[in-house]
Design an enzyme around this catalytic site. Structure first.
Site, PDB file in Angstrom:
ATOM      1  N   CYS A 231      27.004  -1.556  32.783  1.00  0.00           N
ATOM      2  CA  CYS A 231      28.425  -1.218  32.859  1.00  0.00           C
ATOM      3  C   CYS A 231      28.773  -0.370  34.088  1.00  0.00           C
ATOM      4  O   CYS A 231      29.937  -0.289  34.475  1.00  0.00           O
ATOM      5  CB  CYS A 231      28.868  -0.507  31.589  1.00  0.00           C
ATOM      6  SG  CYS A 231      28.687  -1.548  30.135  1.00  0.00           S
TER       7      CYS A 231
ATOM      8  N   HIS B 132      35.604   2.862  33.489  1.00  0.00           N
ATOM      9  CA  HIS B 132      35.005   1.754  32.749  1.00  0.00           C
ATOM     10  C   HIS B 132      35.592   1.770  31.341  1.00  0.00           C
ATOM     11  O   HIS B 132      35.733   2.835  30.733  1.00  0.00           O
ATOM     12  CB  HIS B 132      33.482   1.923  32.705  1.00  0.00           C
ATOM     13  CG  HIS B 132      32.828   1.027  31.719  1.00  0.00           C
ATOM     14  ND1 HIS B 132      33.050  -0.343  31.716  1.00  0.00           N
ATOM     15  CD2 HIS B 132      31.979   1.270  30.685  1.00  0.00           C
ATOM     16  CE1 HIS B 132      32.364  -0.879  30.729  1.00  0.00           C
ATOM     17  NE2 HIS B 132      31.714   0.067  30.081  1.00  0.00           N
TER      18      HIS B 132
ATOM     19  N   ASN C  65      35.339  -4.454  26.257  1.00  0.00           N
ATOM     20  CA  ASN C  65      34.408  -3.913  27.253  1.00  0.00           C
ATOM     21  C   ASN C  65      33.831  -5.096  28.046  1.00  0.00           C
ATOM     22  O   ASN C  65      33.069  -5.882  27.507  1.00  0.00           O
ATOM     23  CB  ASN C  65      33.299  -3.144  26.531  1.00  0.00           C
ATOM     24  CG  ASN C  65      32.262  -2.563  27.472  1.00  0.00           C
ATOM     25  OD1 ASN C  65      32.198  -2.916  28.650  1.00  0.00           O
ATOM     26  ND2 ASN C  65      31.440  -1.660  26.957  1.00  0.00           N
TER      27      ASN C  65
HETATM   28  O1  UT7 Z   1      29.788   0.154  28.008  1.00  0.00           O
HETATM   29  C1  UT7 Z   1      28.564   0.809  27.898  1.00  0.00           C
HETATM   30  C2  UT7 Z   1      28.695   2.009  27.115  1.00  0.00           C
HETATM   31  N1  UT7 Z   1      28.954   1.715  25.724  1.00  0.00           N
HETATM   32  C3  UT7 Z   1      29.647   2.579  25.041  1.00  0.00           C
HETATM   33  O2  UT7 Z   1      30.116   3.529  25.600  1.00  0.00           O
HETATM   34  C4  UT7 Z   1      29.765   2.399  23.539  1.00  0.00           C
HETATM   35  C5  UT7 Z   1      29.641   3.738  22.896  1.00  0.00           C
HETATM   36  N2  UT7 Z   1      29.744   3.738  21.458  1.00  0.00           N
HETATM   37  C6  UT7 Z   1      30.883   3.468  20.788  1.00  0.00           C
HETATM   38  O3  UT7 Z   1      31.876   3.106  21.390  1.00  0.00           O
HETATM   39  C7  UT7 Z   1      30.905   3.688  19.298  1.00  0.00           C
HETATM   40  O4  UT7 Z   1      29.744   4.377  18.900  1.00  0.00           O
HETATM   41  C8  UT7 Z   1      31.027   2.366  18.478  1.00  0.00           C
HETATM   42  C9  UT7 Z   1      32.441   1.792  18.649  1.00  0.00           C
HETATM   43  C10 UT7 Z   1      29.990   1.364  18.945  1.00  0.00           C
HETATM   44  C11 UT7 Z   1      30.830   2.649  16.986  1.00  0.00           C
HETATM   45  O5  UT7 Z   1      31.741   3.624  16.534  1.00  0.00           O
HETATM   46  P1  UT7 Z   1      31.218   4.843  15.636  1.00  0.00           P
HETATM   47  O6  UT7 Z   1      32.398   5.632  15.269  1.00  0.00           O
HETATM   48  O7  UT7 Z   1      30.117   5.522  16.400  1.00  0.00           O
HETATM   49  O8  UT7 Z   1      30.695   4.091  14.339  1.00  0.00           O
HETATM   50  P2  UT7 Z   1      29.238   4.093  13.700  1.00  0.00           P
HETATM   51  O9  UT7 Z   1      28.308   3.276  14.547  1.00  0.00           O
HETATM   52  O10 UT7 Z   1      28.857   5.489  13.388  1.00  0.00           O
HETATM   53  O11 UT7 Z   1      29.519   3.300  12.363  1.00  0.00           O
HETATM   54  C12 UT7 Z   1      30.368   3.824  11.344  1.00  0.00           C
HETATM   55  C13 UT7 Z   1      30.441   2.849  10.198  1.00  0.00           C
HETATM   56  C14 UT7 Z   1      29.073   2.368   9.702  1.00  0.00           C
HETATM   57  O12 UT7 Z   1      29.140   2.265   8.304  1.00  0.00           O
HETATM   58  P3  UT7 Z   1      28.448   3.377   7.375  1.00  0.00           P
HETATM   59  O13 UT7 Z   1      26.995   3.380   7.768  1.00  0.00           O
HETATM   60  O14 UT7 Z   1      29.154   4.655   7.707  1.00  0.00           O
HETATM   61  O15 UT7 Z   1      28.694   2.864   5.997  1.00  0.00           O
HETATM   62  C15 UT7 Z   1      28.956   1.001  10.291  1.00  0.00           C
HETATM   63  O16 UT7 Z   1      28.149   0.146   9.534  1.00  0.00           O
HETATM   64  O17 UT7 Z   1      31.162   1.681  10.589  1.00  0.00           O
HETATM   65  C16 UT7 Z   1      30.383   0.509  10.265  1.00  0.00           C
HETATM   66  N3  UT7 Z   1      30.674  -0.515  11.261  1.00  0.00           N
HETATM   67  C17 UT7 Z   1      31.675  -1.401  11.146  1.00  0.00           C
HETATM   68  N4  UT7 Z   1      32.582  -1.605  10.183  1.00  0.00           N
HETATM   69  C18 UT7 Z   1      33.475  -2.604  10.387  1.00  0.00           C
HETATM   70  C19 UT7 Z   1      30.031  -0.718  12.439  1.00  0.00           C
HETATM   71  N5  UT7 Z   1      30.591  -1.737  13.088  1.00  0.00           N
HETATM   72  C20 UT7 Z   1      31.608  -2.189  12.323  1.00  0.00           C
HETATM   73  C21 UT7 Z   1      32.573  -3.206  12.455  1.00  0.00           C
HETATM   74  N6  UT7 Z   1      33.474  -3.365  11.465  1.00  0.00           N
HETATM   75  N7  UT7 Z   1      32.621  -3.999  13.559  1.00  0.00           N
END
Ligand code: UT7
Length: 331
Positions: free
Chosen positions: A121, A258, A288
């Protein structure tokens, strides 16, 4: 690694910008038919509402070529003027040759050099920093710097934690060597910073490769870990860049980051005291797009009249590796 120019006579000026997107738009509602997700979750956690997905015949090469042609037209240049092409991509058409050389051939260019840069990225920031350095030392006069990606082809479409985040697209700028000072008042790239720390390679990677599995592999990410590092790394590189120029965040006309996650951008803005209406955000409609996201956002904001000639623009990115970096330029 830092390059600032207070001495010397030649600087790299952004002479034109262009972008290209695949035809097909996939909304969050469409995504919820593929994996167990919802528009509400995606919008709340990321800010993404839709993304473009490459169809048959649309590849990193074709998208990059289309963006390059538009940037050349915007700059009032023709392919024969170009003596350097740097393409930032992690999704090349083939392992080799470099997709940049394919675009070079498509444009009918037989002089100069063309190569790919792979910093995920942060690729566009790395490519701009490289082209800027080559122009400053007299190795190039007119460079095409392209970010083009088709991440949809390396996504695991059964993994809802990653497949909802990414989209396909391309953006390009033409950089030309212009005589004059390298001061902050002049148009052109003032400074670049690129950084990496390979200890975090397993936080965001592809689980395949020509020398290991012999396959392309799929994208894997520990989202929360990446998020944590992103805010810290992006804020520090932005602070350094702004301070190095003897400026404060209030002096920057436009932040073109980005586009990974709306919460990362808002968190960074809060940390630095940047007003949110100075941030160009396109992730709601593009998702993204990795190395393509900065030039795509730049093109949108130039074409809709927000970014004007003479505006001070700060671009920044963070991605797999980890890699990160920033470029400060007067457009
Ligand atoms: O471009 C390169 C750099 N990349 C980035 O900068 C990405 C950085 N990370 C992020 O943007 C975020 O961490 C994400 C958007 C990927 C995830 O958001 P988060 O608030 O960190 O969510 P999480 O991974 O902690 O997941 C929270 C919950 C989980 O459920 P439980 O374990 O709390 O029951 C996941 O299973 O959300 C669930 N979950 C979803 N639910 C519905 C994860 N993906 C999804 C989804 N739809 N697509």
């Amino acid at each position: 690694m830092t390059q600032t120019g207070l001495a010397g006579t030649c600087r790299a000026v952004i002479a034109g910008v262009g972008s290209a997107l695949p035809q097909r738009i996939m909304t969050n509602a469409d995504m919820s038919k593929v994996v167990d997700t919802s528009d509400e979750w995606i919008v709340e956690r990321t800010g993404i509402r839709a993304r473009h997905i490459a169809g048959e015949g649309e590849t990193t090469r074709t998208l990059g070529l289309a963006a390059a042609r538009k940037a050349l037209e915007d700059a009032g240049r023709v392919p024969a003027d170009v003596d350097l092409i740097i393409l930032a991509t992690s999704t090349p058409d083939q392992t080799f040759p470099a997709t940049a050389t394919m675009i070079q051939a498509d444009l009918g260019i037989t002089r100069g050099a063309a190569f790919d840069v792979q910093a995920v990225c942060s690729g566009f920031v790395y490519a701009l920093a490289t082209a800027n350095a080559m122009i400053r030392c007299g190795q190039a006069q007119c460079a095409l710097v392209i970010g083009s990606e088709t991440f949809s082809r390396i996504l695991d479409w059964t993994d809802r934690t990653t497949c909802v985040l990414f989209g396909d697209g391309a953006g390009a700028v033409v950089l030309t060597a212009e005589a004059g000072s390298r001061g902050i008042a002049d148009r052109g790239i003032f400074s670049t910073r690129i950084r990496s720390d390979g200890r975090y390679a397993n936080k965001l990677y592809v689980d395949g490769g020509p020398s290991t599995t012999g396959t392309v592999g799929h994208l894997r990410m520990e989202g929360r870990e990446v998020f944590k590092h992103a805010v810290v790394n992006i804020a520090s590189v932005m602070e350094e860049t702004i301070a190095e120029a003897g400026l404060t965040p209030g002096d920057i006309d436009w932040f073109v980051p980005h586009q990974a996650n709306r919460r990362i951008l808002e968190g960074t803005a809060r940390k630095l005291g940047i007003s949110e209406d100075r941030i160009v955000m396109t992730l709601d409609r593009h998702g993204n797009t990795s190395a393509a996201s900065i030039p795509l956002a730049l093109d949108v904001a130039v074409k809709d009249g927000r970014i004007k000639r003479g505006d001070l623009v700060l671009m920044e990115a963070m991605g797999g590796g980890f890699t990160w970096g920033a470029v400060l330029a007067r457009y």
